[in-house]
Design a protein around this motif. Structure first.
Motif, PDB file in Angstrom:
ATOM      1  N   ARG A 150      -5.062   5.788  -0.392  1.00 53.42           N
ATOM      2  CA  ARG A 150      -4.122   4.669  -0.408  1.00 53.42           C
ATOM      3  C   ARG A 150      -4.336   3.911  -1.702  1.00 53.42           C
ATOM      4  O   ARG A 150      -5.471   3.749  -2.148  1.00 53.42           O
ATOM      5  N   LEU A 151      -3.246   3.468  -2.298  1.00 55.37           N
ATOM      6  CA  LEU A 151      -3.385   2.715  -3.535  1.00 55.37           C
ATOM      7  C   LEU A 151      -2.596   1.425  -3.455  1.00 55.37           C
ATOM      8  O   LEU A 151      -1.627   1.311  -2.702  1.00 55.37           O
ATOM      9  N   GLU A 152      -3.071   0.466  -4.218  1.00 50.17           N
ATOM     10  CA  GLU A 152      -2.415  -0.851  -4.275  1.00 50.17           C
ATOM     11  C   GLU A 152      -2.031  -1.120  -5.708  1.00 50.17           C
ATOM     12  O   GLU A 152      -2.899  -1.175  -6.578  1.00 50.17           O
ATOM     13  N   ARG A 153      -0.762  -1.303  -5.955  1.00 53.18           N
ATOM     14  CA  ARG A 153      -0.321  -1.642  -7.315  1.00 53.18           C
ATOM     15  C   ARG A 153      -0.770  -3.070  -7.612  1.00 53.18           C
ATOM     16  O   ARG A 153      -0.764  -3.929  -6.720  1.00 53.18           O
ATOM     17  N   GLN A 154      -1.133  -3.324  -8.849  1.00 49.48           N
ATOM     18  CA  GLN A 154      -1.525  -4.661  -9.274  1.00 49.48           C
ATOM     19  C   GLN A 154      -0.391  -5.261 -10.115  1.00 49.48           C
ATOM     20  O   GLN A 154       0.358  -4.524 -10.754  1.00 49.48           O
ATOM     21  N   MET A 193       0.844  -1.207   0.000  1.00 49.54           N
ATOM     22  CA  MET A 193       0.000   0.000   0.000  1.00 49.54           C
ATOM     23  C   MET A 193       0.875   1.250   0.000  1.00 49.54           C
ATOM     24  O   MET A 193       1.858   1.342   0.712  1.00 49.54           O
ATOM     25  N   GLU A 194       0.462   2.197  -0.813  1.00 50.12           N
ATOM     26  CA  GLU A 194       1.178   3.467  -0.864  1.00 50.12           C
ATOM     27  C   GLU A 194       0.190   4.583  -0.590  1.00 50.12           C
ATOM     28  O   GLU A 194      -0.992   4.455  -0.915  1.00 50.12           O
ATOM     29  N   ASN A 195       0.670   5.693  -0.051  1.00 50.75           N
ATOM     30  CA  ASN A 195      -0.181   6.865   0.133  1.00 50.75           C
ATOM     31  C   ASN A 195      -0.007   7.810  -1.048  1.00 50.75           C
ATOM     32  O   ASN A 195       1.072   7.874  -1.641  1.00 50.75           O
ATOM     33  N   GLY A 196      -1.075   8.522  -1.362  1.00 53.32           N
ATOM     34  CA  GLY A 196      -0.968   9.469  -2.453  1.00 53.32           C
ATOM     35  C   GLY A 196      -1.992  10.576  -2.351  1.00 53.32           C
ATOM     36  O   GLY A 196      -2.853  10.574  -1.465  1.00 53.32           O
ATOM     37  N   LEU A 197      -1.872  11.530  -3.271  1.00 54.74           N
ATOM     38  CA  LEU A 197      -2.770  12.680  -3.349  1.00 54.74           C
ATOM     39  C   LEU A 197      -3.504  12.604  -4.678  1.00 54.74           C
ATOM     40  O   LEU A 197      -2.869  12.511  -5.735  1.00 54.74           O
ATOM     41  N   LEU A 198      -4.825  12.624  -4.633  1.00 53.83           N
ATOM     42  CA  LEU A 198      -5.612  12.532  -5.866  1.00 53.83           C
ATOM     43  C   LEU A 198      -5.574  13.872  -6.607  1.00 53.83           C
ATOM     44  O   LEU A 198      -6.039  14.889  -6.093  1.00 53.83           O
ATOM     45  N   LEU A 199      -4.967  13.856  -7.807  1.00 56.11           N
ATOM     46  CA  LEU A 199      -4.770  15.097  -8.557  1.00 56.11           C
ATOM     47  C   LEU A 199      -5.932  15.378  -9.493  1.00 56.11           C
ATOM     48  O   LEU A 199      -6.275  16.530  -9.754  1.00 56.11           O
ATOM     49  N   LYS A 200      -6.544  14.313 -10.014  1.00 61.22           N
ATOM     50  CA  LYS A 200      -7.430  14.508 -11.151  1.00 61.22           C
ATOM     51  C   LYS A 200      -8.274  13.258 -11.359  1.00 61.22           C
ATOM     52  O   LYS A 200      -7.781  12.149 -11.169  1.00 61.22           O
ATOM     53  N   GLY A 201      -9.534  13.438 -11.713  1.00 57.70           N
ATOM     54  CA  GLY A 201     -10.376  12.304 -12.070  1.00 57.70           C
ATOM     55  C   GLY A 201     -10.765  12.411 -13.533  1.00 57.70           C
ATOM     56  O   GLY A 201     -11.115  13.489 -13.995  1.00 57.70           O
ATOM     57  N   VAL A 202     -10.658  11.319 -14.261  1.00 52.93           N
ATOM     58  CA  VAL A 202     -11.077  11.294 -15.662  1.00 52.93           C
ATOM     59  C   VAL A 202     -11.967  10.081 -15.828  1.00 52.93           C
ATOM     60  O   VAL A 202     -11.486   8.952 -15.846  1.00 52.93           O
TER      61      VAL A 202
END
Ligand SMILES: Nc1nc2c(ncn2[C@@H]2O[C@H](COP(=O)(O)OP(=O)(O)O)[C@@H](O)[C@H]2O)c(=O)[nH]1
Ligand SMILES: [Mg+2]
Ligand SMILES: [Zn+2]
Length: 291
Positions: free
Chosen positions: A46-50, A1-10
């Motif tokens: 939080r994001l999980e790489r696949q 798991m990594e933390n991140g900042l949501l910049l943009k939704g498409v």
């Protein structure tokens, strides 16, 4: 798991800036829809790489605030832009915006732009009336003060607000040459600029991020308890003695420390008069809150 900042939704994809500075495209977990939770620009996630395909946006961390127009979460600070020449500052609007920001836990930072063609009386009033705030004096035209501005943006999520034609788009363009926002006097602007229909997007800058949408609006004025309102005026804390009443409106009450500040000239009469206008309006709204 990594933390991140949501910049943009498409569509159903999201661009997330990870702590290592990488921008990763993610798909949201289905569970958010069931929870009626919409991943929003500014969200700490939080994001999980696949092993293959897109990363999963798997968790939205609790939000510090959520603004609706445009939808954006976790704003740390708002630059309240004024022009040192034209258009003439709307000081009451500035004071109102300061209150709105404070209510949402957003730090208000008054910014005086167009310093290259400054009117001395505006510069003087700005310096005198907002001395208790962190402020900036800049010029989008000459670049004056832009390094200080970049410093203020470091590590924080920032949005811009202010009257039309004060130079919000020009400042954003000066900070991000790729942004290319339309600028110009009111009369020159087309009804619907190229960027008006886009969704808000955060631009990463110096470990922080800036919202690309100038002309940010709050909802209508909330009702304040008098003590909360007083706490929004940093200059009021310098009274020579405390007001007799803790919820003093600093209007006609006896033994008022704020009136004493006004009398000895250390509180500007302009700031005080505008305060009183807003405090009286608030008192009216409070009286009629259950109507
Ligand atoms: N002289 C001067 N003009 C500026 C400055 N910043 C913006 N302007 C001009 O002011 C007008 C309005 O600017 P704009 O960025 O469109 O304002 P916005 O409506 O707040 O986004 C444009 O004609 C700009 O060229 C500045 O620092 N100095
Ligand atoms: Mg603009
Ligand atoms: Zn008082």
């Amino acid at each position: 798991m990594e933390n991140g900042l949501l910049l943009k939704g498409v569509g159903s994809f999201y661009e997330v800036l990870t702590e290592s500075g990488e921008t990763v495209t993610c798909k949201a977990r289905g569970v958010f829809r069931k929870q009626n939770l919409v991943p929003t620009v500014g969200d700490r996630v939080r994001l999980e790489r696949q092993p293959q395909g897109y990363a999963l946006l798997s968790e939205i961390l609790p939000r510090k605030n959520l603004l609706v127009r445009p939808p954006v979460a976790n704003i740390d600070q708002i630059l309240l832009v004024l022009a040192a020449s034209a258009p003439e500052p709307d000081w009451l609007l500035l004071d109102q915006m300061i209150l709105q920001a404070k209510r949402l836990g957003i730090e208000p930072i008054p910014v005086l732009n167009k310093m290259d063609c400054a009117d001395g009386s505006i510069v003087g009033q700005f310096a005198k009336e907002y001395a208790a705030f962190q402020t900036l004096s800049v010029s989008a035209a000459t670049g004056e003060g832009l390094n200080q501005l970049r410093n203020v943006l470091k590590g924080r999520v920032t949005c811009f607000a202010g009257q039309s034609a004060v130079g919000k788009s020009s400042l954003l363009n000066a900070l991000f040459s790729e942004l290319n926002l339309e600028t110009g006097e009111l009369s020159e602007k087309t009804e619907r600029g190229r960027h008006t229909t886009r969704h808000a997007e955060l631009w990463p800058l110096a470990g922080g991020a800036v919202l690309d949408t100038p002309g940010f609006s709050f909802y209508e004025s909330p009702i304040w308890e008098q003590q909360e309102l007083n706490a929004c005026y940093p200059e009021f804390s310098k009274t020579p003695f405390p007001c007799r009443y803790p919820d003093c409106m600093h209007d006609t009450e006896p033994e008022c420390g704020v009136k004493a500040l006004l009398d000895d000239g250390s509180l500007s009469s302009g700031r005080y008069e505008r305060y009183l206008t807003l405090a009286r309006e608030n008192q009216q709204r409070r009286k009629h809150r259950y109507d």
